[in-house]
Design a protein around this motif. Structure first.
Motif, PDB file in Angstrom:
ATOM      1  N   GLN A 189       0.811  -1.219   0.000  1.00  0.00           N
ATOM      2  CA  GLN A 189       0.000   0.000   0.000  1.00  0.00           C
ATOM      3  C   GLN A 189       0.843   1.267   0.000  1.00  0.00           C
ATOM      4  O   GLN A 189       0.310   2.367   0.053  1.00  0.00           O
ATOM      5  CB  GLN A 189      -0.934  -0.012   1.210  1.00  0.00           C
ATOM      6  N   GLY A 190       2.176   1.114  -0.017  1.00  0.00           N
ATOM      7  CA  GLY A 190       3.060   2.273  -0.076  1.00  0.00           C
ATOM      8  C   GLY A 190       3.371   2.898   1.262  1.00  0.00           C
ATOM      9  O   GLY A 190       3.960   3.975   1.316  1.00  0.00           O
ATOM     10  N   ASP A 191       2.998   2.238   2.363  1.00  0.00           N
ATOM     11  CA  ASP A 191       3.295   2.768   3.695  1.00  0.00           C
ATOM     12  C   ASP A 191       4.600   2.162   4.190  1.00  0.00           C
ATOM     13  O   ASP A 191       4.624   1.238   5.011  1.00  0.00           O
ATOM     14  CB  ASP A 191       2.149   2.446   4.662  1.00  0.00           C
ATOM     15  N   HIS A 242      14.241   1.435   1.483  1.00  0.00           N
ATOM     16  CA  HIS A 242      14.803   2.207   0.379  1.00  0.00           C
ATOM     17  C   HIS A 242      13.756   3.041  -0.333  1.00  0.00           C
ATOM     18  O   HIS A 242      14.059   4.079  -0.925  1.00  0.00           O
ATOM     19  CB  HIS A 242      15.473   1.249  -0.617  1.00  0.00           C
ATOM     20  N   THR A 243      12.484   2.620  -0.271  1.00  0.00           N
ATOM     21  CA  THR A 243      11.427   3.371  -0.948  1.00  0.00           C
ATOM     22  C   THR A 243      10.785   4.413  -0.040  1.00  0.00           C
ATOM     23  O   THR A 243      10.050   5.268  -0.516  1.00  0.00           O
ATOM     24  CB  THR A 243      10.313   2.432  -1.450  1.00  0.00           C
ATOM     25  N   GLY A 258       3.278  -3.865 -13.324  1.00  0.00           N
ATOM     26  CA  GLY A 258       4.034  -4.317 -12.163  1.00  0.00           C
ATOM     27  C   GLY A 258       4.349  -3.160 -11.228  1.00  0.00           C
ATOM     28  O   GLY A 258       4.895  -2.140 -11.653  1.00  0.00           O
ATOM     29  N   THR A 259       4.015  -3.332  -9.941  1.00  0.00           N
ATOM     30  CA  THR A 259       4.221  -2.242  -8.979  1.00  0.00           C
ATOM     31  C   THR A 259       5.685  -1.845  -8.879  1.00  0.00           C
ATOM     32  O   THR A 259       6.029  -0.657  -8.897  1.00  0.00           O
ATOM     33  CB  THR A 259       3.703  -2.668  -7.594  1.00  0.00           C
ATOM     34  N   GLY A 288       3.316   3.947  -4.778  1.00  0.00           N
ATOM     35  CA  GLY A 288       3.764   3.959  -3.393  1.00  0.00           C
ATOM     36  C   GLY A 288       5.267   4.126  -3.264  1.00  0.00           C
ATOM     37  O   GLY A 288       5.955   3.216  -2.808  1.00  0.00           O
ATOM     38  N   GLY A 289       5.777   5.277  -3.649  1.00  0.00           N
ATOM     39  CA  GLY A 289       7.197   5.572  -3.504  1.00  0.00           C
ATOM     40  C   GLY A 289       7.383   6.915  -2.827  1.00  0.00           C
ATOM     41  O   GLY A 289       7.661   7.924  -3.495  1.00  0.00           O
ATOM     42  N   PRO A 290       7.219   6.974  -1.493  1.00  0.00           N
ATOM     43  CA  PRO A 290       7.240   8.285  -0.818  1.00  0.00           C
ATOM     44  C   PRO A 290       8.537   9.058  -0.970  1.00  0.00           C
ATOM     45  O   PRO A 290       8.518  10.286  -1.041  1.00  0.00           O
ATOM     46  CB  PRO A 290       6.962   7.931   0.650  1.00  0.00           C
ATOM     47  N   PHE A 291       9.694   8.359  -1.028  1.00  0.00           N
ATOM     48  CA  PHE A 291      10.937   9.102  -1.195  1.00  0.00           C
ATOM     49  C   PHE A 291      10.991   9.744  -2.580  1.00  0.00           C
ATOM     50  O   PHE A 291      11.405  10.900  -2.726  1.00  0.00           O
ATOM     51  CB  PHE A 291      12.146   8.196  -0.992  1.00  0.00           C
TER      52      PHE A 291
END
Length: 920
Positions: A396-398, A432-433, A569-570, A611-614
């Protein structure tokens, strides 16, 4: 410091001034009712006699105690009065402290009701005799019935010069009516009801900063607000326990319950029926608001008794109703206070029942199940649910939630080696993400000493730790050393080794020359050509394309044009997002501004979806830098400041935002602010920084020195930047530095050095595709040769990028006509470049061209004129009149006149009253 209470305080002050008056202040425990009243009393109340009484929850019976308590100390004031109404004598037997100053008490009537009415009249006459008075009764919810009746009498027909202020918690008032019956102030009594709400996150931050005496981060304030529900008393108590380590959000979860709060919750629990106490204990164990049925199941309270028990817990102010029929605690510390009352076996039993109940819920609340398994001592369940919860959070990107769970799982003793390997790899990949860099990096460092890790996994863990360290302040060199060591351990994993090659070969990190990094890029490119892994190919391509753009490779744009905007692909989408954002960043550095905007928009969209917060953070930051170049300055300082607050711990992001803020401050002539921000770009520590940002920071510092006519310091700052350029061997990054360095040398009388820089610049750009540096080179030549034509050509090249501010500066240096100077004033004004606009106005005055204004000359009345607004902002930021005169090219006398008008129009007594954020 009283925070967030200006309106309630104003309402109280207004009521007290328009006597007779009644003010009722309501709010829950700890919200600051007494603090508000104290602020009222400490203010200027003129001749008012302040009388304060308190109601108490327990104690000996004391009829009418709250009001009588307020009159104990009025003896000296009564002694000065010539004569009192005889009816006031009835007060003497109840208050022997002042009896000597009162008439003798009249005999009893023999009728208790008549005697009570006479006492009420006597107290009213006594308050009337005291003259202008403020009667404060605190905690009316604990008042005895006699005090309520007396207050109803006084508030129904108060003396003409009396103001009454009462405080209470409505939820704890019997029947919900503070005075026992409905009350409406009669005419002409001024009546006001002040309801105090908890502070919001901004209010908690302001209160915390005031208490600690230093600025507090938004992250810490938000976490503190979550823990305390914004109740000022609870905030103060928590900060008291953190006095040795203030401001660390990670410590808040470990803060114990303040003694006063713990005792208050213990008293409330003791007053509850047994079933209500069990519901409260179940709620404390569950930790999140829950439906009544779930509370009853965990508490083992039968369904037919749940509603009654819940009603008791709610009316006893132990539980609160959240939304959607769920019930929990007002704040985390209240929940912790109840949880701490449980015995060890009792806790484990409740956690076990919570697991049994939550396993029936769909979808399963994996995080809660993991937490309850850990608390119940079920290690296998904690591992199973915890890993599943981490996987779900990562999907979920968290990333922050996922890394937190994985760290806790890895801290479990006696974890099998296979589990350690698997979880360690997941931790590195997910971290890392995400944005949480420090804690995962420390966890990975501990794992590197774990003998259970296999060699290949150890190399992967070390690689991910190095990738995290790249983003941390003061850790770039350590990061590169860690990644290089990791590559040696990854002989059996060439795919991971290639990721290490790609990072080691990035030209913009640290001060290692591009030539020395070429071998790593070659190795990464070779592997990319041989692999069929789409996600890995995209990951390596993201590094390669941006690296080539950064050094001005003229063939890079053709390949970038073929970069897709969608992919399946995520993981692959995240890498495609990174590719677009990296390309957008490189294009911003070298001047392909129009193309950069499109890639940043695409990358931001993909990163948000995947879902890549950085990556989202880097895109938002680069967009701020792009807005600086392209003149989109409206609201830019506020946006960049908010982003810096959010990403302060991440070096690649924080340095670039500091650059934007520093450059904006310099255009306004705010030298101290500009120098502070520009110094945080890495200009003084290039080995630990992002080279293009550090170089631009040096250029900004040199520009500030030139503006202050300090040529020697400007040369020092410029040469610091030139040293980075030479060591890196990338003149593509000298676009902002070149013209400033040449100007500094010329101002210092070092013409030969200026010519030498131009020659180096030209050689370094030969065959390179770097639009902003190309324009800068033309400007440098114009400066050295004194060629207006070259400077105008440079201005045209800047304008085509578009870079309107740089174009305007080049035009100004090209001996502009009066008409062109007037246009430049408007251009700088439109951007918000106060200092530059003022400089051009000064030149116009010198040339006899007058002072142009796009607005025309009109009267501004009580509004600030544009010039007055400029002065106001500089005054608010702490500038002296002399400094403002230098910034705006005005005489000190003129500034003095502007400053006087600013203070008058804003209603300020002195410049210290001015708030920069409140200015239009």
């Amino acid at each position: 410091m009283l925070v967030g209470r200006s309106r309630p305080l104003g309402a109280l002050r207004s009521a007290v001034r328009t006597r007779p008056a009644v003010a009722m202040v309501e709010g829950e425990a700890g919200v600051g009712k007494s603090r508000l009243v104290r602020e009222l009393i400490d203010g200027d109340l003129g001749p008012l006699a302040v009388l304060i009484g308190h109601c108490h929850p327990v104690g000996e019976p004391f009829p009418f105690g709250a009001v009588l308590d307020a009159l104990r100390e009025v003896g000296p004031r009564l002694a000065r009065l010539p004569r009192l109404n005889p009816v006031t004598g009835v007060v003497g037997p109840l208050l022997p402290e002042i009896a000597e100053h009162l008439p003798p008490p009249p005999p009893s009537t023999g009728d208790p009701r008549a005697d009570r009415h006479r006492l009420f009249r006597g107290l009213r006459e006594l308050l009337n005799a005291l003259g202008p008075a403020l009667l404060v009764v605190e905690d009316l919810h604990w008042a005895d019935d006699g005090s309520r009746r007396l207050l109803r009498f006084l508030m129904g027909d108060p003396p003409p010069d009396l103001a009454v202020v009462v405080t209470y918690r409505r939820a704890e008032v019997p029947g919900g009516l503070p005075l026992g019956t409905a009350y409406r102030p009669p005419s002409p009594v001024t009546g006001v009801v002040v309801g105090l709400e908890p502070l919001d996150a901004a209010g908690v931050r302001a209160l915390t900063s005031a208490i600690l005496g230093e600025d507090t981060s938004a992250e810490f304030a938000a976490r503190l607000h979550e823990r305390t529900a914004g109740l000022p008393f609870v905030v103060e108590e928590v900060l008291r326990t953190l006095r040795d380590q203030p401001g660390d959000a990670r410590l808040l979860d470990a803060v114990g319950v303040p003694v006063l709060l713990r005792d208050a919750m213990a008293e409330r629990l003791a007053a509850l029926p047994a079933t209500a106490t069990r519901l409260a204990e179940a709620a404390a164990v569950l930790g999140v608001p829950a439906p009544a049925e779930l509370l009853g199941e965990v508490a083992a309270v039968g369904a037919q008794r749940v509603d009654q028990a819940l009603t008791s817990a709610l009316s006893g102010q132990v539980l609160h109703e959240a939304e959607n029929g769920r019930y929990g605690f007002r704040h985390a510390l209240a929940r912790q206070a109840v949880y701490d009352t449980l015995t060890g076996p009792g806790r484990r039993q409740l956690h076990a029942r919570a697991i049994d109940a939550l396993e029936q819920v769909e979808p399963r609340p994996l995080v809660q199940l993991a937490e309850h398994s850990a608390r119940a001592g079920r290690v296998a369940g904690f591992l199973r649910y915890g890993e599943a919860a981490a996987d779900r959070a990562a999907e979920q990107g968290d990333a922050t939630a996922a890394t937190g769970l994985l760290r806790r799982l890895l801290d479990q003793p006696n974890l099998p080696a296979a589990d350690v390997d698997r979880l360690a790899i997941k931790l590195g990949r997910v971290a890392h993400t995400g944005l949480d860099q420090h804690d995962p990096a420390e966890a990975l460092a501990r794992l590197l000493t774990d003998p259970r890790l296999s060699t290949s996994v150890r190399g992967e863990v070390r690689l991910y730790r190095g990738l995290l360290l790249v983003r941390q302040s003061g850790a770039v060199e350590q990061a590169m050393a860690e990644i290089e060591t990791a590559v040696a351990d990854l002989a059996e994993r060439p795919d991971l080794a290639a990721k290490g090659f790609a990072v080691l070969g990035q030209p913009f990190v640290g001060i290692t020359s591009v030539t020395d990094l070429a071998r790593w890029r070659t190795a990464a490119d070779a592997f990319r050509a041989s692999t069929d892994d789409v996600e890995l190919r995209m990951s390596l391509l993201a590094n390669e394309l941006s690296s080539r753009l950064h050094i001005g490779d003229p063939t890079a744009l053709a390949e970038i044009a073929a970069l897709p905007t969608a992919i399946t692909g995520t993981g692959a989408r995240r890498q495609l997002a990174r590719a677009h954002c990296n390309v957008g960043d490189a294009m911003t550095s070298v001047g392909h501004f129009r193309l950069a905007a499109g890639h940043l928009r695409c990358g931001l969209r993909l990163a948000t979806e995947a879902g890549g917060p950085f990556v989202v953070g880097t895109a938002r930051t680069t967009t701020a830098r792009l807005d600086w170049f392209t003149g989109q300055w409206t609201g830019l300082a506020e946006r960049a400041g908010a982003l810096l607050e959010e990403y302060r711990d991440l070096v690649p992001i924080a340095g670039e935002l500091s650059l934007v803020l520093g450059l904006l401050a310099a255009t306004r002539g705010e030298w101290a602010e500009a120098t502070g921000h520009l110094g945080a770009t890495g200009a003084f520590t290039p080995e630990e920084s992002i080279a293009p940002v550090a170089i631009a920071g040096c250029a900004g510092l040199a520009g500030v020195a030139l503006a202050q006519e300090d040529a020697c310091r400007a040369v020092v700052e410029a040469e610091r930047g030139l040293d980075i350029v030479r060591r890196k061997g990338v003149w593509a990054w000298a676009g902002e530095l070149g013209p400033v360095a040449v100007s500094a040398y010329l101002a210092a009388g070092r013409h030969a050095d200026a010519e030498g820089v131009v020659a180096e610049f030209a050689a370094g750009l030969s065959g390179r595709d770097v639009p902003i540096a190309a324009a800068a080179l033309v400007e440098c030549r114009g400066l050295v040769d004194g060629s207006s034509a070259a400077l105008r050509e440079a201005a045209d090249l800047y304008a085509a990028l578009p870079a309107p501010y740089l174009a305007a500066l080049a035009t100004e240096r090209a001996e502009p006509s009066v008409a062109e100077l007037a246009a430049l004033v408007d251009a700088f004004d439109a951007l918000g470049a106060t200092r530059d606009a003022a400089r051009c106005r000064h030149r116009l005055r010198t040339l006899g061209g007058g002072t142009p204004s796009r607005r025309g000359r009109r009267g501004y009345g009580n509004e600030l004129s544009p010039r007055e607004l400029e002065v106001a902002r500089l005054l608010a930021s702490g500038h002296t009149n002399r400094e403002i005169a230098d910034v705006l090219f005005l005489s000190p006398r003129t500034v003095e006149q502007h400053a006087a008008r600013v203070l008058r129009k804003l209603g300020a007594v002195s410049r210290t009253d001015l708030d920069a954020e409140a200015l239009p």
